[in-house]
Scaffold this motif. Structure first.
Motif, PDB file in Angstrom:
ATOM      1  N   ASP A  53       0.825  -1.208   0.000  1.00 14.36           N
ATOM      2  CA  ASP A  53       0.000   0.000   0.000  1.00 14.36           C
ATOM      3  C   ASP A  53       0.860   1.258   0.000  1.00 14.36           C
ATOM      4  OD1 ASP A  53       0.971   0.274   2.562  1.00 14.36           O
ATOM      5  OD2 ASP A  53      -0.987   0.623   3.488  1.00 14.36           O
ATOM      6  N   GLY A  54       2.180   1.100  -0.161  1.00 11.08           N
ATOM      7  CA  GLY A  54       3.067   2.250  -0.266  1.00 11.08           C
ATOM      8  C   GLY A  54       3.645   2.738   1.036  1.00 11.08           C
ATOM      9  N   THR A  55       3.350   2.070   2.150  1.00 10.28           N
ATOM     10  CA  THR A  55       3.901   2.506   3.430  1.00 10.28           C
ATOM     11  C   THR A  55       5.375   2.132   3.543  1.00 10.28           C
ATOM     12  OG1 THR A  55       1.728   2.246   4.459  1.00 10.28           O
ATOM     13  CG2 THR A  55       3.621   2.407   5.926  1.00 10.28           C
ATOM     14  N   ASP A  56       5.658   0.834   3.507  1.00  6.97           N
ATOM     15  CA  ASP A  56       7.038   0.354   3.525  1.00  6.97           C
ATOM     16  C   ASP A  56       7.477  -0.143   2.153  1.00  6.97           C
ATOM     17  OD1 ASP A  56       7.640   0.767   6.295  1.00  6.97           O
ATOM     18  OD2 ASP A  56       6.318  -0.905   6.767  1.00  6.97           O
ATOM     19  N   ARG A 140      21.500 -33.480   9.466  1.00  4.29           N
ATOM     20  CA  ARG A 140      20.286 -32.679   9.609  1.00  4.29           C
ATOM     21  C   ARG A 140      20.472 -31.295   9.001  1.00  4.29           C
ATOM     22  NH1 ARG A 140      22.594 -32.270  14.778  1.00  4.29           N
ATOM     23  NH2 ARG A 140      22.669 -30.157  15.654  1.00  4.29           N
ATOM     24  N   LEU A 141      19.336 -30.694   8.727  1.00  2.11           N
ATOM     25  CA  LEU A 141      19.284 -29.335   8.216  1.00  2.11           C
ATOM     26  C   LEU A 141      18.474 -28.494   9.182  1.00  2.11           C
ATOM     27  CD1 LEU A 141      19.521 -27.104   5.996  1.00  2.11           C
ATOM     28  CD2 LEU A 141      17.386 -28.023   5.039  1.00  2.11           C
ATOM     29  N   ARG A 142      19.062 -27.379   9.600  1.00  2.04           N
ATOM     30  CA  ARG A 142      18.357 -26.394  10.414  1.00  2.04           C
ATOM     31  C   ARG A 142      18.323 -25.105   9.596  1.00  2.04           C
ATOM     32  NH1 ARG A 142      18.696 -22.336  14.327  1.00  2.04           N
ATOM     33  NH2 ARG A 142      17.340 -22.646  16.154  1.00  2.04           N
ATOM     34  N   TRP A 143      17.113 -24.588   9.343  1.00  3.66           N
ATOM     35  CA  TRP A 143      16.982 -23.524   8.355  1.00  3.66           C
ATOM     36  C   TRP A 143      15.970 -22.475   8.815  1.00  3.66           C
ATOM     37  CZ3 TRP A 143      19.649 -22.011   4.328  1.00  3.66           C
ATOM     38  CH2 TRP A 143      19.065 -21.184   3.365  1.00  3.66           C
ATOM     39  N   ASN A 144      16.401 -21.227   8.806  1.00  3.96           N
ATOM     40  CA  ASN A 144      15.488 -20.119   9.067  1.00  3.96           C
ATOM     41  C   ASN A 144      14.821 -19.762   7.741  1.00  3.96           C
ATOM     42  OD1 ASN A 144      14.240 -17.646   9.593  1.00  3.96           O
ATOM     43  ND2 ASN A 144      15.807 -17.010  11.045  1.00  3.96           N
ATOM     44  N   VAL A 145      13.566 -20.153   7.585  1.00  2.25           N
ATOM     45  CA  VAL A 145      12.891 -20.065   6.286  1.00  2.25           C
ATOM     46  C   VAL A 145      12.687 -18.619   5.858  1.00  2.25           C
ATOM     47  CG1 VAL A 145      10.790 -20.633   5.021  1.00  2.25           C
ATOM     48  CG2 VAL A 145      11.770 -22.284   6.644  1.00  2.25           C
ATOM     49  N   THR A 146      12.096 -17.822   6.720  1.00  2.00           N
ATOM     50  CA  THR A 146      11.688 -16.470   6.345  1.00  2.00           C
ATOM     51  C   THR A 146      12.692 -15.400   6.720  1.00  2.00           C
ATOM     52  OG1 THR A 146      10.541 -16.200   8.452  1.00  2.00           O
ATOM     53  CG2 THR A 146       9.267 -17.093   6.611  1.00  2.00           C
ATOM     54  N   GLY A 147      13.607 -15.703   7.648  1.00  3.48           N
ATOM     55  CA  GLY A 147      14.383 -14.627   8.248  1.00  3.48           C
ATOM     56  C   GLY A 147      13.524 -13.890   9.257  1.00  3.48           C
ATOM     57  N   ASP A 148      14.143 -13.075  10.091  1.00  2.18           N
ATOM     58  CA  ASP A 148      13.381 -12.352  11.120  1.00  2.18           C
ATOM     59  C   ASP A 148      13.648 -10.853  11.064  1.00  2.18           C
ATOM     60  OD1 ASP A 148      15.976 -12.386  12.031  1.00  2.18           O
ATOM     61  OD2 ASP A 148      15.589 -13.875  13.582  1.00  2.18           O
ATOM     62  N   GLU A 149      13.821 -10.341   9.828  1.00  2.00           N
ATOM     63  CA  GLU A 149      14.083  -8.917   9.651  1.00  2.00           C
ATOM     64  C   GLU A 149      12.922  -8.179   8.992  1.00  2.00           C
ATOM     65  OE1 GLU A 149      16.732  -7.494  10.852  1.00  2.00           O
ATOM     66  OE2 GLU A 149      17.677  -9.355  11.492  1.00  2.00           O
ATOM     67  N   TRP A 150      11.782  -8.862   8.779  1.00  2.00           N
ATOM     68  CA  TRP A 150      10.652  -8.219   8.118  1.00  2.00           C
ATOM     69  C   TRP A 150       9.960  -7.259   9.079  1.00  2.00           C
ATOM     70  CZ3 TRP A 150      10.521  -8.854   3.043  1.00  2.00           C
ATOM     71  CH2 TRP A 150      11.096  -9.998   2.483  1.00  2.00           C
ATOM     72  N   SER A 151       9.697  -6.036   8.615  1.00  2.00           N
ATOM     73  CA  SER A 151       9.077  -5.019   9.474  1.00  2.00           C
ATOM     74  C   SER A 151       7.558  -5.025   9.367  1.00  2.00           C
ATOM     75  CB  SER A 151       9.611  -3.625   9.116  1.00  2.00           C
ATOM     76  OG  SER A 151       9.341  -3.320   7.753  1.00  2.00           O
ATOM     77  N   PHE A 152       6.989  -5.981   8.636  1.00  2.00           N
ATOM     78  CA  PHE A 152       5.537  -6.103   8.551  1.00  2.00           C
ATOM     79  C   PHE A 152       5.166  -7.575   8.697  1.00  2.00           C
ATOM     80  CE2 PHE A 152       7.577  -4.675   4.615  1.00  2.00           C
ATOM     81  CZ  PHE A 152       7.637  -5.842   3.888  1.00  2.00           C
ATOM     82  N   PRO A 153       3.898  -7.872   9.000  1.00  2.00           N
ATOM     83  CA  PRO A 153       3.526  -9.255   9.313  1.00  2.00           C
ATOM     84  C   PRO A 153       3.568 -10.193   8.117  1.00  2.00           C
ATOM     85  CG  PRO A 153       1.635  -7.772   9.526  1.00  2.00           C
ATOM     86  CD  PRO A 153       2.797  -6.934   9.143  1.00  2.00           C
TER      87      PRO A 153
END
Length: 300
Positions: A53-56, A140-153
């Motif tokens: 929506d143009g905010t971020d 085994r594989l341990r993986w952060n799928v999305t990352g945790d740096e997103w500023s929106f949900p």
């Protein structure tokens, strides 16, 4: 009838509340397809569906990819990150990668062009290595799928892991939350040669989905001697350059000092004096000792 109307009304109110809670820029879905190759390299395709929506989200989106891993014993090493393609709505999209303290930040979009409001689908495909943890009985594989740096949900996140060797993964685990937290808002299942992971609740800003899955020994080949050598140079290149650079500068300074800068060896010192121009020996004698000895005077 009254109960049915109440349920419908409650569902409508819940939908309105959910829409209001996630108004603005939002990731509608984040899906990662992870192919674990037999040489240990991950071929990852991320499909990120956003509502802008143009905010971020103005010119595009950012994707942070961490490249430094610290083991429990304190060892720090660097994984590779090679981007193969970046698209938006099925078309190639401009992107730029910059180094950060944690790894690489990808800016996706044209800085001179605004993204239209509404739904867009971004897709990023990349390769990365050194993500497999080799154990005695299994790997085994341990993986952060999305990352945790997103500023929106992120309304929903999922991942699908498949082994190119044809082996079947087992004991899948998934959890959500911000960095350092482990919430059980996700489910994990194994189906055929793959493991699937899905969130059960929306992720708040700076929260992510992390997965873990086991697979039998031999499904992924352990690193070769050449790979270990390449990884050692990747981890220690900065120190090697620093040490050899200091040694080269020190050697150059020592050579310059020994060849040009050292004072000549001391020998026999013979003092010598020369009279100033126009001064005779007699006049010099008078100047030096004239006040203590008789002199001659004359009048013309």
């Amino acid at each position: 009838m009254t109960k049915h109307i109440a349920r419908v009304l409650a569902a409508v109110l819940l939908s309105i509340w959910a829409y209001g809670a996630h108004a603005g820029d939002v990731i509608r879905s984040f899906n990662a397809d992870i192919l674990v190759r037999e040489d240990g390299v991950l071929d990852v395709t991320e499909t990120i569906k956003v509502n802008a929506d143009g905010t971020d989200i103005q010119h595009g989106i950012y994707r942070d990819f961490p490249q430094y891993v610290t083991t429990p014993d304190g060892t720090r090493y660097k994984v590779s990150f090679e981007i193969l393609s970046v698209t938006r709505n099925g078309e190639d999209e401009p992107w730029e990668a910059t180094d950060t303290d944690l790894g690489t930040k990808i800016r996706i979009g044209d800085q001179f062009q605004l993204v239209s409001t509404g739904n867009h689908t971004y897709q990023i495909r990349y390769l990365t290595d050194r993500q497999i943890i080799f154990g005695d009985a299994s790997d085994r594989l341990r993986w952060n799928v999305t990352g945790d740096e997103w500023s929106f949900p992120i309304l929903s996140a999922s991942a699908h892991v498949i082994l190119s060797s044809g082996a079947q993964p087992f004991e899948p685990i998934a959890f959500t939350g911000s960095r350092g937290r482990k919430l059980a808002d996700a489910v994990a299942t194994v189906s055929g040669r793959g493991a699937t992971f899905e969130t059960t609740h929306a992720l708040d800003p700076f929260e992510g989905l992390t997965i873990m899955v086991q697979f039998p020994k031999g499904a992924v080949a352990p690193p070769t001697t050449a790979q270990l050598s390449d990884w050692w140079w990747r981890d220690n290149l900065g120190w090697v350059v620093l040490i050899y650079g200091f040694a080269a500068v020190f050697a150059y300074m020592m050579f310059t000092w020994l060849w040009f800068g050292r004072d000549p060896k001391a020998g026999t010192i013979v003092p010598r004096w020369d009279l100033p121009m126009g001064i005779s020996p007699a006049l010099m004698s008078y100047i030096f000792d004239g006040m203590n000895r008789p002199g001659f005077t004359g009048d013309l």
